[in-house]
Structure formats: structure tokens, C-alpha cells
Design a protein around this motif. Structure first.
Motif, PDB file in Angstrom:
ATOM      1  N   GLU A   2       0.738  -1.184  -0.032  1.00 35.78           N
ATOM      2  CA  GLU A   2       0.171  -0.091  -0.149  1.00 35.78           C
ATOM      3  C   GLU A   2       0.818   1.405  -0.038  1.00 35.78           C
ATOM      4  N   LYS A   3       0.288   2.139  -0.751  1.00 35.46           N
ATOM      5  CA  LYS A   3       1.316   3.169  -0.906  1.00 35.46           C
ATOM      6  C   LYS A   3       1.121   4.012   0.591  1.00 35.46           C
ATOM      7  N   GLN A   4       2.131   4.701   0.903  1.00 37.36           N
ATOM      8  CA  GLN A   4       2.247   5.460   2.149  1.00 37.36           C
ATOM      9  C   GLN A   4       1.415   6.643   2.090  1.00 37.36           C
ATOM     10  N   LYS A   5       0.540   6.572   3.116  1.00 37.23           N
ATOM     11  CA  LYS A   5      -0.492   7.574   3.524  1.00 37.23           C
ATOM     12  C   LYS A   5       0.152   9.126   3.392  1.00 37.23           C
ATOM     13  N   ASN A   6      -0.578   9.912   3.315  1.00 36.35           N
ATOM     14  CA  ASN A   6       0.030  11.309   3.134  1.00 36.35           C
ATOM     15  C   ASN A   6      -0.010  11.664   4.704  1.00 36.35           C
ATOM     16  N   VAL A   7       0.777  12.828   4.836  1.00 33.55           N
ATOM     17  CA  VAL A   7       0.870  13.284   6.083  1.00 33.55           C
ATOM     18  C   VAL A   7      -0.486  13.795   6.696  1.00 33.55           C
ATOM     19  N   PHE A   8      -1.470  14.138   6.221  1.00 37.36           N
ATOM     20  CA  PHE A   8      -2.738  14.412   6.833  1.00 37.36           C
ATOM     21  C   PHE A   8      -3.424  13.431   7.234  1.00 37.36           C
ATOM     22  N   ARG A   9      -3.522  12.427   6.546  1.00 37.94           N
ATOM     23  CA  ARG A   9      -4.052  11.132   6.664  1.00 37.94           C
ATOM     24  C   ARG A   9      -3.372  10.378   7.911  1.00 37.94           C
ATOM     25  N   ARG A  10      -2.198  10.341   7.995  1.00 37.19           N
ATOM     26  CA  ARG A  10      -1.692   9.669   9.215  1.00 37.19           C
ATOM     27  C   ARG A  10      -1.717  10.444  10.306  1.00 37.19           C
ATOM     28  N   SER A  11      -1.829  11.909  10.106  1.00 36.33           N
ATOM     29  CA  SER A  11      -2.126  12.671  11.269  1.00 36.33           C
ATOM     30  C   SER A  11      -3.359  12.091  11.965  1.00 36.33           C
ATOM     31  N   LEU A  12      -4.416  12.315  11.156  1.00 36.71           N
ATOM     32  CA  LEU A  12      -5.997  11.904  11.120  1.00 36.71           C
ATOM     33  C   LEU A  12      -5.869  10.759  12.005  1.00 36.71           C
ATOM     34  N   ASP A  13      -5.107   9.719  11.542  1.00 36.05           N
ATOM     35  CA  ASP A  13      -5.234   8.299  11.942  1.00 36.05           C
ATOM     36  C   ASP A  13      -4.621   8.330  13.672  1.00 36.05           C
ATOM     37  N   GLU A  14      -3.943   9.221  13.687  1.00 38.69           N
ATOM     38  CA  GLU A  14      -3.455   9.177  15.364  1.00 38.69           C
ATOM     39  C   GLU A  14      -4.634   9.591  16.334  1.00 38.69           C
ATOM     40  N   LEU A  15      -5.589   9.962  15.803  1.00 42.01           N
ATOM     41  CA  LEU A  15      -7.012  10.299  16.587  1.00 42.01           C
ATOM     42  C   LEU A  15      -7.591   8.826  17.113  1.00 42.01           C
ATOM     43  N   LYS A  16      -7.119   7.760  16.267  1.00 44.75           N
ATOM     44  CA  LYS A  16      -7.767   6.433  16.767  1.00 44.75           C
ATOM     45  C   LYS A  16      -7.175   6.007  18.054  1.00 44.75           C
ATOM     46  N   ARG A 178      11.490  13.583  24.219  1.00 41.79           N
ATOM     47  CA  ARG A 178      12.321  12.566  25.165  1.00 41.79           C
ATOM     48  C   ARG A 178      11.060  11.776  26.163  1.00 41.79           C
ATOM     49  N   GLN A 179      10.767  12.666  26.994  1.00 43.16           N
ATOM     50  CA  GLN A 179       9.628  12.172  27.964  1.00 43.16           C
ATOM     51  C   GLN A 179       8.703  10.945  27.243  1.00 43.16           C
ATOM     52  N   PHE A 180       8.177  11.690  26.210  1.00 42.36           N
ATOM     53  CA  PHE A 180       7.181  10.751  25.592  1.00 42.36           C
ATOM     54  C   PHE A 180       7.690   9.532  25.382  1.00 42.36           C
ATOM     55  N   ARG A 181       8.851   9.293  24.442  1.00 41.54           N
ATOM     56  CA  ARG A 181       9.657   8.250  24.196  1.00 41.54           C
ATOM     57  C   ARG A 181       9.783   7.296  25.314  1.00 41.54           C
ATOM     58  N   ARG A 182      10.387   8.005  26.633  1.00 41.93           N
ATOM     59  CA  ARG A 182      10.735   7.190  27.864  1.00 41.93           C
ATOM     60  C   ARG A 182       9.573   6.616  28.260  1.00 41.93           C
ATOM     61  N   VAL A 183       8.450   7.457  28.433  1.00 43.55           N
ATOM     62  CA  VAL A 183       7.248   6.764  28.968  1.00 43.55           C
ATOM     63  C   VAL A 183       6.732   5.754  28.268  1.00 43.55           C
ATOM     64  N   PHE A 184       6.458   5.949  26.794  1.00 42.23           N
ATOM     65  CA  PHE A 184       5.804   4.815  26.031  1.00 42.23           C
ATOM     66  C   PHE A 184       6.640   3.857  25.281  1.00 42.23           C
ATOM     67  N   SER A 185       7.918   3.818  25.660  1.00 43.28           N
ATOM     68  CA  SER A 185       8.822   2.967  24.833  1.00 43.28           C
ATOM     69  C   SER A 185       8.797   1.534  25.461  1.00 43.28           C
ATOM     70  N   GLY A 186       8.268   0.565  24.245  1.00 42.74           N
ATOM     71  CA  GLY A 186       8.040  -0.682  24.741  1.00 42.74           C
ATOM     72  C   GLY A 186       6.720  -0.929  25.018  1.00 42.74           C
ATOM     73  N   SER A 187       5.696   0.116  25.237  1.00 42.11           N
ATOM     74  CA  SER A 187       4.176  -0.223  25.553  1.00 42.11           C
ATOM     75  C   SER A 187       3.479  -0.545  24.107  1.00 42.11           C
ATOM     76  N   VAL A 188       2.517  -1.261  24.365  1.00 43.08           N
ATOM     77  CA  VAL A 188       1.658  -1.443  23.013  1.00 43.08           C
ATOM     78  C   VAL A 188       0.606  -0.211  23.076  1.00 43.08           C
ATOM     79  N   SER A 189       0.835  -0.007  21.596  1.00 44.94           N
ATOM     80  CA  SER A 189       0.012   1.278  21.248  1.00 44.94           C
ATOM     81  C   SER A 189      -1.565   1.046  21.593  1.00 44.94           C
ATOM     82  N   SER A 190      -1.894   2.023  22.238  1.00 48.96           N
ATOM     83  CA  SER A 190      -3.478   2.235  22.635  1.00 48.96           C
ATOM     84  C   SER A 190      -4.217   2.444  21.251  1.00 48.96           C
TER      85      SER A 190
END
Length: 190
Positions: A2-16, A178-190
Motif C-alpha cells: 500500500e502506498k504510504q499515506k499522506n501526512v494529513f491522513r497519518r495525522s488523522l489516524d493518530e486520533l484513533k 524525550r519524555q514521551f519516548r521514555r514513558v511509552f517505549s516498549g508499551s503497546v500502542s493504545s
């Protein structure tokens, strides 16, 4: 493949992600709190930096331009509704400015390390498009003053504050990432 989604679609998908929604809501609340408490860096009585912009820039950095635009909209409208000084009434032009600011931060900072050059270009583009052009236009319309009359003072202010704003953006964005990566590294995405 699948073609890589454009930046706006990827960003919208973050809201899931519930995590994205919660972090975005927390940063909106932090921005509103700082604005309502009047937390600013005063260089002179006329030259001051409102530091709330780093919250919107952080959301756009973490979740992209689409979420950044939604954050700009939410922050502006909620800020108006919560402000004790909103006697002048609501003006949608400033909401457009906040949306465009979220877009620009997202385009320059999303999915990349917030380096000094990226922070310079992000903040410079926000200052030119939002602060110099759009906000000067809105002020000219609201206060019946000429655009070109208002522009020189606004240009001077934005040039003086740009280095400090870039430094603040760079420091805070790197801490947030840095804090975001530290807190969420290795955790399963919600």
C-alpha cells in the motif's frame, strides 16, 4: 504494498489512539491554564512571550498537522469561552490563525527530531504567516487601521522575539519528545 499515506491522513489516524486523545487534551488544558494565569516571559512591558504556543507545537510534533489544526481550533475557542476578558466578542479570524499555526507546526515538526533548523523554520513560518500576515490583517479589520500602518511594529516585535521563541520551542519540544519516548517505549500502542 500500500502506498504510504499522506501526512494529513497519518495525522488523522493518530486520533484513533486513546493515548493521543488524552495527551492532546492534557496539552490543550495546560495551554489554557498558562494563558488564563497570564504566564508569560516579559522582556519589557510591551515585549512578552506567551509560552502556551509550545503546547500546540508539541501536539503537532507528536501527532501531526491535522491534530495540530484541531488543537489550534480547540485552544482558541475554549480560550475565548474561558477568558474573563472576552468583552470584545468572538472573532473567527483569530481561530483561523490558530488553525494555520497548528498546520505549520505539524508540517515542520511531525515525525522528526525537533532540531534547531526545524524549530527555526517552524517558528519563522508561524511568525510570518500567522503573526505578521493573518493577525495584522485581523487587527486592521477589527480596529479600522491600515495593514501597512500596523505591520512595522509587529515586524519589529516578531524579529526581536524570534530567537527566544525558537530556543523555548527547541528546549521544550526535545523535553516533550524525550519524555514521551521514555514513558511509552516498549508499551503497546493504545
Amino acid at each position: 504494498m500500500e502506498k504510504q499515506k499522506n501526512v494529513f491522513r497519518r495525522s488523522l489516524d493518530e486520533l484513533k489512539s486513546p493515548r493521543a486523545l488524552v495527551i492532546t487534551a492534557m496539552l490543550i488544558a495546560l495551554n489554557l491554564t498558562m494563558d488564563l494565569l497570564g504566564l508569560k516571559i516579559y522582556l519589557t512591558p510591551e515585549l512578552r512571550v506567551s509560552v502556551g504556543f509550545v503546547c500546540n507545537a508539541s501536539v503537532a510534533m507528536l501527532y501531526g498537522p491535522t491534530v495540530g489544526m484541531m488543537t489550534g481550533f480547540s485552544t482558541d475557542v475554549l480560550g475565548f469561552l474561558l477568558s474573563p476578558n472576552n468583552n470584545a466578542g468572538y472573532f473567527p479570524g483569530y481561530t483561523i490563525t490558530a488553525i494555520v499555526g497548528g498546520l505549520l507546526y505539524g508540517l515542520w515538526l511531525y515525525k522528526g527530531r525537533p532540531s534547531i533548523p526545524r524549530c527555526i523554520v517552524a517558528k519563522l513560518s508561524v511568525n510570518i504567516v500567522c503573526n505578521l500576515f493573518l493577525n495584522t490583517l485581523w487587527s486592521a479589520l477589527l480596529y479600522q487601521k491600515g495593514f501597512w500602518v500596523l505591520l512595522p511594529g509587529r515586524l519589529f516585535k516578531n524579529l526581536i522575539l524570534l530567537p527566544l521563541e525558537v530556543l523555548i520551542l527547541w528546549v521544550v519540544a526535545n523535553i516533550v519528545l524525550r519524555q514521551f519516548r521514555r514513558v511509552f517505549s516498549g508499551s503497546v500502542s493504545s
